[in-house]
Enzyme design. Structure first.
Site, short mmCIF file in Angstrom:
data_model
loop_
_atom_site.label_atom_id
_atom_site.label_comp_id
_atom_site.label_asym_id
_atom_site.label_seq_id
_atom_site.Cartn_x
_atom_site.Cartn_y
_atom_site.Cartn_z
N THR A 201 0.90 -1.17 0.00
CA THR A 201 0.00 0.00 0.00
C THR A 201 0.93 1.20 0.00
O THR A 201 2.12 1.06 0.25
CB THR A 201 -0.88 0.00 1.29
OG1 THR A 201 -1.99 -0.86 1.10
CG2 THR A 201 -1.45 1.35 1.65
N ARG A 229 -14.14 -6.95 -2.37
CA ARG A 229 -13.63 -6.69 -1.01
C ARG A 229 -13.05 -5.26 -0.90
O ARG A 229 -12.32 -4.81 -1.77
CB ARG A 229 -12.54 -7.71 -0.68
CG ARG A 229 -11.90 -7.53 0.69
CD ARG A 229 -10.58 -6.78 0.59
NE ARG A 229 -9.82 -6.79 1.85
CZ ARG A 229 -8.75 -6.06 2.06
NH1 ARG A 229 -8.31 -5.24 1.13
NH2 ARG A 229 -8.11 -6.12 3.20
N GLY A 231 -10.86 -2.80 1.76
CA GLY A 231 -10.02 -2.91 2.96
C GLY A 231 -10.09 -1.67 3.83
O GLY A 231 -11.05 -0.89 3.79
N ASP A 232 -9.05 -1.47 4.63
CA ASP A 232 -9.02 -0.36 5.58
C ASP A 232 -8.62 0.97 4.97
O ASP A 232 -8.93 2.03 5.51
CB ASP A 232 -8.03 -0.68 6.71
CG ASP A 232 -6.61 -0.85 6.17
OD1 ASP A 232 -6.43 -1.56 5.15
OD2 ASP A 232 -5.67 -0.25 6.74
N THR A 252 -0.75 0.41 6.91
CA THR A 252 -0.58 -0.62 5.88
C THR A 252 -0.53 -1.99 6.57
O THR A 252 0.07 -2.12 7.64
CB THR A 252 0.70 -0.40 5.05
OG1 THR A 252 0.95 -1.58 4.28
CG2 THR A 252 1.93 -0.11 5.91
N GLY A 253 -1.16 -2.98 5.94
CA GLY A 253 -1.16 -4.30 6.55
C GLY A 253 -2.46 -5.02 6.21
O GLY A 253 -3.15 -4.66 5.25
N GLY A 255 -5.93 -5.38 6.14
CA GLY A 255 -6.96 -4.36 6.34
C GLY A 255 -8.00 -4.74 7.37
O GLY A 255 -8.46 -3.89 8.15
N1 ASP Z 1 -4.19 -2.43 4.13
C1 ASP Z 1 -4.37 -2.81 2.75
C2 ASP Z 1 -5.64 -3.57 2.60
O1 ASP Z 1 -5.92 -4.41 3.42
C3 ASP Z 1 -3.24 -3.62 2.22
C4 ASP Z 1 -1.87 -3.22 2.65
O2 ASP Z 1 -1.67 -2.25 3.34
O3 ASP Z 1 -0.93 -3.90 2.30
O4 ASP Z 1 -6.33 -3.38 1.63
#
Ligand code: ASP
Length: 332
Positions: A201, A229, A231-232, A252-253, A255
């Site tokens: 991200t 889907r 995400g966050d 980031t991570g 979500g």
């Molecule tokens: N947070 C993002 C999501 O879940 C993905 C990411 O940050 O790598 O869509």
């Protein structure tokens, strides 16, 4: 007499040095932090070097904007656009594929002056989702527009060069197609891959010389995510948050972890309600054994303190400020 003159001289010298320190402290402060996604760190040196070039360019652009008095809001948008336009980050061009071999992009932006914010989810033809998110913030009474509604909203800006439209396939890269195929093959074999392999991200937080904070986040989401889907990253308070009274945050991570824990807001709440420092607040979330928040956080407080933390194998990140700090890290 000699003694008196010496006393007077040292008093004058002291006053002058205090004035100098005060002048230095009074100079307008700015700071910027960028992330290019948490996840596993790649051992491909060439790939890492290319990412570093883009991240460095993004940092220099943002730093120059802040140095010349531009707003934190303009800065975070401009920086994220650079990363969206690069094939080496999972946002815009270079975004991951969903399970239907297409791209659905999410982004959000927030202004720390008044908590105004805008976001888009599941957009398919907007080259720079972060700029469409800003339009949602400034041109509607809503915060989040998704899929067809967001695409239709974007149609209003056909004459606006910031809202360029492209074919969905324009976001595709060989690199991400390989990752999708690998993930799908593993799924068929029922092999569970590490969650770190799905991530990536981009995000930016900035403090401008007027004392205003802003945050922006943009993503293609998780590799091989289910079609539809979200995400966050486009969820304000989960993936993005900014308030001049506390801090600006971009996450980031995984979500789903960030959504169920309202992570970006929690960073701010810990500062506001408990008086935590920025660092303590971020650590309390990422390294809390009672919670699962897999990924990373970049954050900046109103005093220009910088935090870039992650609990994954790596997180590409960069930071600079008015004291002359300037650093770019890829991976670990
Ligand atoms: N947070 C993002 C999501 O879940 C993905 C990411 O940050 O790598 O869509």
């Amino acid at each position: 007499m000699k003694y008196l003159i010496a006393m007077l001289a040292s008093f004058l010298a002291m006053t002058a040095s205090i004035a100098m320190v005060q002048a230095a402290d009074d100079s307008p402060k700015f700071a910027i932090v960028i992330h290019g996604g948490a996840g596993s760190s790649s051992s491909d040196e060439e790939w890492n070097a290319k990412r570093k070039v883009v991240l460095t360019h993004a940092l220099e652009t943002g730093t120059e904007m802040l140095k010349t008095g531009r707003s934190s809001l303009d800065t975070v948008e401009a920086v994220v656009r650079i990363l969206e336009n690069s094939a080496y980050f999972n946002a815009g061009k270079g975004a991951v594929f969903n399970s239907a071999t297409g791209h659905e992009l999410d982004a959000s932006i927030m202004d720390g002056r008044d908590r105004s914010c805008g976001a888009v989810g599941g957009v398919r033809t907007v080259r720079n989702p972060i700029s469409l998110a800003r339009k949602v913030m400034t041109e509607t009474r809503h915060i989040l527009l998704v899929t067809d509604g967001a695409e239709k909203f974007a149609d209003q800006f056909n004459d606006d060069s910031q809202i360029e439209r492209v074919a969905n396939s324009d976001f595709s890269t060989e690199h991400q197609l390989k990752r999708l195929k690998k993930a799908q093959a593993n799924e068929m074999k029922n092999e569970k891959r590490s969650d770190s392999d799905k991530m990536g991200t981009v995000g930016c937080v900035a403090l401008d010389t007027h004392g205003n904070l802003a945050a922006a986040t943009s993503t293609g989401g998780l590799n091989n995510k289910q079609f539809g889907r979200i995400g966050d990253s486009p969820i304000v308070c989960a993936g993005t948050f900014a308030d001049n009274q506390t801090c600006a945050v971009s996450c980031t991570g995984i979500g789903e972890d960030y959504m169920r824990n309202a992570v970006a807001f929690d960073v701010s709440a810990r500062i506001e309600y408990r008086g935590d420092s920025l660092k303590k607040s971020v650590h309390g979330i990422l390294f809390n054994p009672k919670r699962q928040v897999r990924g990373g956080i970049i954050a900046l407080d109103k005093n220009g303190n910088i935090v870039m933390e992650f609990n994954t194998g790596g997180m590409s990140r960069a930071a600079a400020d008015s004291s002359g700090r300037s650093e770019v890290h890829i991976g670990k």
